[in-house]
Enzyme design. Sequence first.
Site, short mmCIF file in Angstrom:
data_model
loop_
_atom_site.label_atom_id
_atom_site.label_comp_id
_atom_site.label_asym_id
_atom_site.label_seq_id
_atom_site.Cartn_x
_atom_site.Cartn_y
_atom_site.Cartn_z
CD GLU A 256 -2.93 -1.13 0.39
OE1 GLU A 256 -3.17 -0.07 -0.19
OE2 GLU A 256 -3.55 -2.18 0.19
CB CYS A 295 -2.23 6.73 1.95
SG CYS A 295 -3.54 5.86 2.81
P1 NAP Z 1 8.30 4.89 4.73
O1 NAP Z 1 9.44 5.77 5.03
O2 NAP Z 1 8.27 4.18 3.44
O3 NAP Z 1 8.24 3.87 5.96
C1 NAP Z 1 7.18 2.97 6.08
C2 NAP Z 1 7.58 1.84 7.02
O4 NAP Z 1 8.60 1.06 6.43
C3 NAP Z 1 8.12 2.30 8.37
O5 NAP Z 1 7.62 1.44 9.37
C4 NAP Z 1 9.63 2.13 8.21
O6 NAP Z 1 10.30 1.92 9.42
C5 NAP Z 1 9.64 0.86 7.38
N1 NAP Z 1 10.87 0.58 6.64
C6 NAP Z 1 11.57 1.41 5.84
N2 NAP Z 1 12.59 0.74 5.28
C7 NAP Z 1 12.53 -0.53 5.73
C8 NAP Z 1 13.32 -1.70 5.53
N3 NAP Z 1 14.37 -1.69 4.72
N4 NAP Z 1 12.97 -2.84 6.18
C9 NAP Z 1 11.90 -2.86 7.00
N5 NAP Z 1 11.12 -1.79 7.23
C10 NAP Z 1 11.43 -0.64 6.60
O7 NAP Z 1 6.90 5.67 4.81
P2 NAP Z 1 6.40 6.68 5.93
O8 NAP Z 1 7.21 7.92 5.79
O9 NAP Z 1 6.31 6.02 7.26
O10 NAP Z 1 4.89 6.91 5.46
C11 NAP Z 1 4.49 7.91 4.57
C12 NAP Z 1 4.15 7.31 3.22
O11 NAP Z 1 3.27 6.22 3.37
C13 NAP Z 1 3.44 8.30 2.33
O12 NAP Z 1 4.07 8.30 1.10
C14 NAP Z 1 2.01 7.75 2.25
O13 NAP Z 1 1.34 8.06 1.06
C15 NAP Z 1 2.20 6.30 2.42
N6 NAP Z 1 1.00 5.69 3.00
C16 NAP Z 1 0.26 4.82 2.25
C17 NAP Z 1 -0.88 4.23 2.78
C18 NAP Z 1 -1.73 3.27 2.00
O14 NAP Z 1 -2.57 2.60 2.62
N7 NAP Z 1 -1.56 3.12 0.71
C19 NAP Z 1 -1.27 4.53 4.08
C20 NAP Z 1 -0.49 5.41 4.82
C21 NAP Z 1 0.64 5.98 4.26
P3 NAP Z 1 10.99 3.10 10.26
O15 NAP Z 1 9.89 4.05 10.62
O16 NAP Z 1 11.53 2.39 11.43
O17 NAP Z 1 12.01 3.72 9.37
#
Ligand code: NAP
Length: 518
Positions: A256, A295
């Site tokens: 997602e 999102c």
């Molecule tokens: P992110 O930086 O991609 O991080 C998302 C999650 O992935 C966090 O828990 C992060 O952990 C983890 N993560 C990152 N790299 C990883 C790796 N190599 N191995 C394991 N885990 C890893 O996104 P965000 O900044 O939290 O969220 C914002 C984004 O999410 C926006 O772009 C938004 O549009 C999108 N979003 C989409 C939806 C949907 O349902 N489609 C819903 C909500 C948000 P850490 O925090 O520990 O780094």
Amino acid sequence: MITIQNYVCDAWQVGAAPRVSLLNPATEEVLAETSSAGVDFAATLSHAREVGGPALRALGFAGRAELLKNMSAALHEHRERLIDVAMANGGNTRGDAKFDIDGATGTLGYYASLGRKLGNGNALWDGESEQLTRSARFHGRHLWVPRQGVAVHINAFNFPAWGTFEKAAVALLAGMPVVSKPATATCLLAYEMVKILVEAEIMPRGSFQLIAGPARALLQELQAQDVLAFTGSADTGARLRAGPGPVERSVRVNIEADSLNSAVLGPDLEPGDGVYSRALANIVKEMTQKTGQKCTAIRRVFVATGLIDTLQADLSAELAEKCVGNPAEKGVDMGPLTSADQLRDYRTGVAELSRQARIVFGSAERVEVRGAPEGKGYFAGPVLLRADKPEAAPLVHSREVFGPVVTLMPYDGSAARAAELVALGGGSLACSVYSKKRAFLAEILPALAPYHGRVLAIDGKVAELATPHGTVLPQVVHGGPGRAGGGEELGGLRGLRFYMQRCGLQGNRALLEKLLEA
Ligand code: NAP
């Protein structure tokens, strides 16, 4: 200060140094610290597979439905305290916090009610049995059974409550144990919720574990019966999909990701009518709720050429009334962004968009703030942009600014043209369309459907009744093609399929027909 702990192998474990600090984004005060260093990820996943999975499957669907009901009730009992936590660590207004927390308990409750109707077993038929040869005895029928591994859930920072439990509700009901990793910056709320559940002693051993800190090595341990459900940015999603689990061991993955969601206003709308008012209210809500950090939030608005000036003026007037500030203060409509990184990205994003669109309301550099200490907090004001030539502004269709930012664009009033422009987003989670004309809606809905997980059609009959654009309901699928990650969650029983294996059974018709009878 709170030391957040990991909940692994049915015990709390403090992560080793170095720890990450969790802040109040309105004041920059440190609230908590956390780390998952030292957690044995291989042992955590094995515990889920070997202890949690069998314990959950021993309950059957009805028993697991009862579990979800009890989880929902236990969390709801602590609602007020959880709202305070979300306001402090998430920068949420009280309304934003309720949206997240009630979304979590509501989704658990919804899946509890679905599960009660599925009986005591663990398997579900998919369709009817079909005769496969000339003999009426030899039949084929498809059966869904729970996968025998662990469901690893990785969530984004913006919905620490709903994100954690909308995923958990579906996996647990399907019969898979969960290892949940919320985003580190806002994991205090998820931690407090898991603490409530552990203290209530309602979850079977090994069925739910929490990793509260960066966990880059966790996914190295995934095995063939495991699944990975990820919510976050498109970049991280693409990296995780290319990892050894999915590529070498065919670990099932659901992504997602982010998307450039749209609203389309039909050419028949007039200021003051109910459908127009609903469009206006939805756009304002999507910009300001959770400070635009959703999102599903509207990022692009397509409006018939004759109406764009009016809409711009009406939106500007509404946005001018919104009070940005510390959610702890009365009268604040919009809290801060969640972190310094998010504020930086919002400013950079608006600067990038303003190379191809002009700012017609607000500023990314200046915002009046109520109730925050001088110079502190990650506050962002609403920004409205306008691009009069949508096709000459590719960034508007590709650059997600995760904050209160929307771009207005005109179109010639034809449904086909509006759908073409929406599709420039490359696949989105949600779109809302507003028109009193059935012919316009009937033409545009099928044209938008290939590019979306969900489309909301607002006509005169439902303008007052419909749920807001960005609200994800457990009855309807959440996810979207292309840019949005290509995933699909929720959607009632459809959501269970991700956690189950479909097996085509072939054999004696009588055997197949009686297989699931108790
Ligand atoms: P992110 O930086 O991609 O991080 C998302 C999650 O992935 C966090 O828990 C992060 O952990 C983890 N993560 C990152 N790299 C990883 C790796 N190599 N191995 C394991 N885990 C890893 O996104 P965000 O900044 O939290 O969220 C914002 C984004 O999410 C926006 O772009 C938004 O549009 C999108 N979003 C989409 C939806 C949907 O349902 N489609 C819903 C909500 C948000 P850490 O925090 O520990 O780094």
